[in-house]
Motif scaffolding. Structure first.
Motif, PDB file in Angstrom:
ATOM      1  N   ARG A   1     -52.069   3.491 -12.462  1.00 24.83           N
ATOM      2  CA  ARG A   1     -50.807   4.208 -12.230  1.00 24.83           C
ATOM      3  C   ARG A   1     -51.007   5.716 -12.111  1.00 24.83           C
ATOM      4  O   ARG A   1     -50.087   6.419 -11.695  1.00 24.83           O
ATOM      5  N   GLY A   2     -52.176   6.191 -12.483  1.00 18.19           N
ATOM      6  CA  GLY A   2     -52.346   7.632 -12.596  1.00 18.19           C
ATOM      7  C   GLY A   2     -51.399   8.184 -13.649  1.00 18.19           C
ATOM      8  O   GLY A   2     -50.754   9.208 -13.454  1.00 18.19           O
ATOM      9  N   ASP A   3     -51.345   7.520 -14.803  1.00 15.87           N
ATOM     10  CA  ASP A   3     -50.359   7.820 -15.849  1.00 15.87           C
ATOM     11  C   ASP A   3     -50.754   9.088 -16.609  1.00 15.87           C
ATOM     12  O   ASP A   3     -51.580   9.058 -17.534  1.00 15.87           O
ATOM     13  N   ARG A   4     -50.144  10.193 -16.248  1.00 18.42           N
ATOM     14  CA  ARG A   4     -50.519  11.483 -16.796  1.00 18.42           C
ATOM     15  C   ARG A   4     -50.229  11.604 -18.295  1.00 18.42           C
ATOM     16  O   ARG A   4     -50.918  12.342 -19.007  1.00 18.42           O
ATOM     17  N   ASN A   5     -49.228  10.899 -18.778  1.00 18.25           N
ATOM     18  CA  ASN A   5     -48.925  10.951 -20.206  1.00 18.25           C
ATOM     19  C   ASN A   5     -49.943  10.160 -21.021  1.00 18.25           C
ATOM     20  O   ASN A   5     -50.441  10.641 -22.048  1.00 18.25           O
ATOM     21  N   LYS A   6     -50.256   8.951 -20.582  1.00 20.89           N
ATOM     22  CA  LYS A   6     -51.178   8.108 -21.332  1.00 20.89           C
ATOM     23  C   LYS A   6     -52.599   8.686 -21.382  1.00 20.89           C
ATOM     24  O   LYS A   6     -53.314   8.505 -22.375  1.00 20.89           O
ATOM     25  N   VAL A   7     -53.016   9.358 -20.319  1.00 23.52           N
ATOM     26  CA  VAL A   7     -54.365   9.938 -20.322  1.00 23.52           C
ATOM     27  C   VAL A   7     -54.345  11.407 -20.757  1.00 23.52           C
ATOM     28  O   VAL A   7     -55.319  12.130 -20.616  1.00 23.52           O
ATOM     29  N   SER A   8     -53.209  11.831 -21.305  1.00 27.60           N
ATOM     30  CA  SER A   8     -53.050  13.143 -21.949  1.00 27.60           C
ATOM     31  C   SER A   8     -53.184  14.331 -21.000  1.00 27.60           C
ATOM     32  O   SER A   8     -53.445  15.450 -21.436  1.00 27.60           O
ATOM     33  N   ILE A   9     -52.968  14.109 -19.705  1.00 31.13           N
ATOM     34  CA  ILE A   9     -52.954  15.238 -18.774  1.00 31.13           C
ATOM     35  C   ILE A   9     -51.758  16.147 -19.040  1.00 31.13           C
ATOM     36  O   ILE A   9     -51.877  17.377 -19.048  1.00 31.13           O
ATOM     37  N   THR A  10     -50.604  15.553 -19.285  1.00 23.86           N
ATOM     38  CA  THR A  10     -49.397  16.344 -19.542  1.00 23.86           C
ATOM     39  C   THR A  10     -49.610  17.288 -20.714  1.00 23.86           C
ATOM     40  O   THR A  10     -49.294  18.488 -20.646  1.00 23.86           O
ATOM     41  N   ALA A  11     -50.163  16.776 -21.805  1.00 26.88           N
ATOM     42  CA  ALA A  11     -50.433  17.606 -22.981  1.00 26.88           C
ATOM     43  C   ALA A  11     -51.479  18.673 -22.682  1.00 26.88           C
ATOM     44  O   ALA A  11     -51.359  19.823 -23.134  1.00 26.88           O
ATOM     45  N   ALA A  12     -52.498  18.316 -21.925  1.00 22.65           N
ATOM     46  CA  ALA A  12     -53.576  19.258 -21.618  1.00 22.65           C
ATOM     47  C   ALA A  12     -53.089  20.395 -20.725  1.00 22.65           C
ATOM     48  O   ALA A  12     -53.496  21.553 -20.890  1.00 22.65           O
ATOM     49  N   VAL A  13     -52.218  20.084 -19.786  1.00 24.03           N
ATOM     50  CA  VAL A  13     -51.650  21.126 -18.926  1.00 24.03           C
ATOM     51  C   VAL A  13     -50.777  22.067 -19.762  1.00 24.03           C
ATOM     52  O   VAL A  13     -50.844  23.297 -19.629  1.00 24.03           O
TER      53      VAL A  13
ATOM     54  N   LYS B   1     -51.906  23.955 -13.971  1.00 23.63           N
ATOM     55  CA  LYS B   1     -50.620  23.289 -13.758  1.00 23.63           C
ATOM     56  C   LYS B   1     -50.641  22.327 -12.573  1.00 23.63           C
ATOM     57  O   LYS B   1     -49.891  21.353 -12.546  1.00 23.63           O
ATOM     58  N   ASP B   2     -51.471  22.614 -11.582  1.00 22.77           N
ATOM     59  CA  ASP B   2     -51.521  21.762 -10.390  1.00 22.77           C
ATOM     60  C   ASP B   2     -52.627  20.697 -10.471  1.00 22.77           C
ATOM     61  O   ASP B   2     -53.015  20.116  -9.450  1.00 22.77           O
ATOM     62  N   TYR B   3     -53.111  20.425 -11.674  1.00 21.60           N
ATOM     63  CA  TYR B   3     -54.211  19.478 -11.843  1.00 21.60           C
ATOM     64  C   TYR B   3     -53.794  18.090 -11.378  1.00 21.60           C
ATOM     65  O   TYR B   3     -52.728  17.587 -11.744  1.00 21.60           O
ATOM     66  N   GLN B   4     -54.659  17.443 -10.591  1.00 26.13           N
ATOM     67  CA  GLN B   4     -54.360  16.143 -10.001  1.00 26.13           C
ATOM     68  C   GLN B   4     -55.089  15.011 -10.735  1.00 26.13           C
ATOM     69  O   GLN B   4     -56.273  15.134 -11.068  1.00 26.13           O
ATOM     70  N   PHE B   5     -54.352  13.929 -11.004  1.00 25.58           N
ATOM     71  CA  PHE B   5     -54.960  12.705 -11.529  1.00 25.58           C
ATOM     72  C   PHE B   5     -54.426  11.563 -10.674  1.00 25.58           C
ATOM     73  O   PHE B   5     -53.375  10.990 -10.947  1.00 25.58           O
ATOM     74  N   LEU B   6     -55.155  11.253  -9.613  1.00 26.33           N
ATOM     75  CA  LEU B   6     -54.679  10.291  -8.634  1.00 26.33           C
ATOM     76  C   LEU B   6     -54.909   8.860  -9.113  1.00 26.33           C
ATOM     77  O   LEU B   6     -55.919   8.564  -9.765  1.00 26.33           O
ATOM     78  N   PRO B   7     -53.975   7.959  -8.812  1.00 26.81           N
ATOM     79  CA  PRO B   7     -54.167   6.551  -9.197  1.00 26.81           C
ATOM     80  C   PRO B   7     -55.374   5.947  -8.500  1.00 26.81           C
ATOM     81  O   PRO B   7     -55.753   6.356  -7.405  1.00 26.81           O
TER      82      PRO B   7
END
Length: 247
Positions: free
Chosen positions: A105-117, A124-130
């Motif tokens: 899913r490219g789940d930014r919350n589960k892989v903690s991207i949201t917190a890291a940003v 802020k524009d960091y990409q985590f593609l599914p």
């Protein structure tokens, strides 16, 4: 690129390591199993994956020859590059069962991207593609790359769904530890939803029992002999109800 052992090369490493690729990258390892079979362990942060590709090509290996990409866990610096390698070269992605849906899913919350940003760890524009996952693995499963057999060890603590990979050959134990334990007995404990100190202590105790010879961690220096002594340092801290030093 750096040759670490027979058929084992470091082809990516960022600001906390050898700095041979983008600063956002974890340590990325290429395994040559012989018989024309290759695999990557972790994919880097996905910001400039072409630098990892260039290191692979310097070994005389085309990225399209790589059969598998095994992710130790879902954090961006280890997994965000997976979509690039899969789409560009058709590499099959292998993950633990738990992180499979987050990667797909490219789940930014589960892989903690949201917190890291939010914490300015990533821009802020960091990409985590599914990215589609071809295979999921569980405790004691084996991943075979030519003559290399990697045993899967479930190792939560730093992150949910974390796995380490054990290679036994010629009477030696070599461990790809992801972000579980590092040279000097260091760990990575962070204020994120899936980092759990109690699980971390259990994982380090589990790895300590292996008495590994070589340690190839997700960041920092690799260890070629008596790596178990470094794991023992982390284990001793947890046994005293303390927390080992953070990387």
């Amino acid at each position: 690129m750096i040759k670490l052992d027979e058929g084992i090369f470091m082809v990516g490493s960022g600001k906390f390591g050898a700095q041979i690729s983008d600063s956002m990258d974890c340590n990325v390892y290429l395994l040559d199993g012989g018989n024309g079979e290759y695999a990557l362990i972790d994919a880097g942060g996905g910001v400039n994956p072409e630098r990892i590709v260039a290191n692979i090509e310097r070994l005389g290996i085309a990225p399209s020859q790589i059969k598998y990409l095994v992710l130790t866990h879902g954090h961006g610096d280890h997994a965000a590059g997976a979509a690039y390698f899969q789409r560009q070269y058709g590499i099959a992605v292998i993950t633990s069962k738990e992180i499979q849906p987050w990667i797909e899913r490219g789940d930014r919350n589960k892989v903690s991207i949201t917190a890291a940003v939010k914490a300015n760890v990533y821009p802020k524009d960091y990409q985590f593609l599914p990215c589609a996952v071809t295979q999921i693995v569980l405790e004691n499963d084996e991943i075979i790359i030519g003559d290399i057999v990697l045993k899967v060890i479930e190792t939560p603590g730093h992150a949910r769904g974390h796995i380490a990979l054990l290679l036994e050959r010629d009477g030696r134990k070599l461990l790809f530890s992801g972000d579980t334990v590092f040279a000097g007995g260091k760990v990575v404990i962070q204020n994120i939803w899936d980092c759990n100190i109690s699980e971390y202590a259990d994982t380090v105790a589990k790895l300590h029992q292996l008495r590994v010879d070589s340690l190839f961690p997700g960041h920092g220096m690799f260890l070629l002999i008596e790596a178990w002594k470094h794991i023992e340092c982390a284990q001793a801290c947890f046994e005293r109800l303390e927390v080992p030093p953070n990387l």
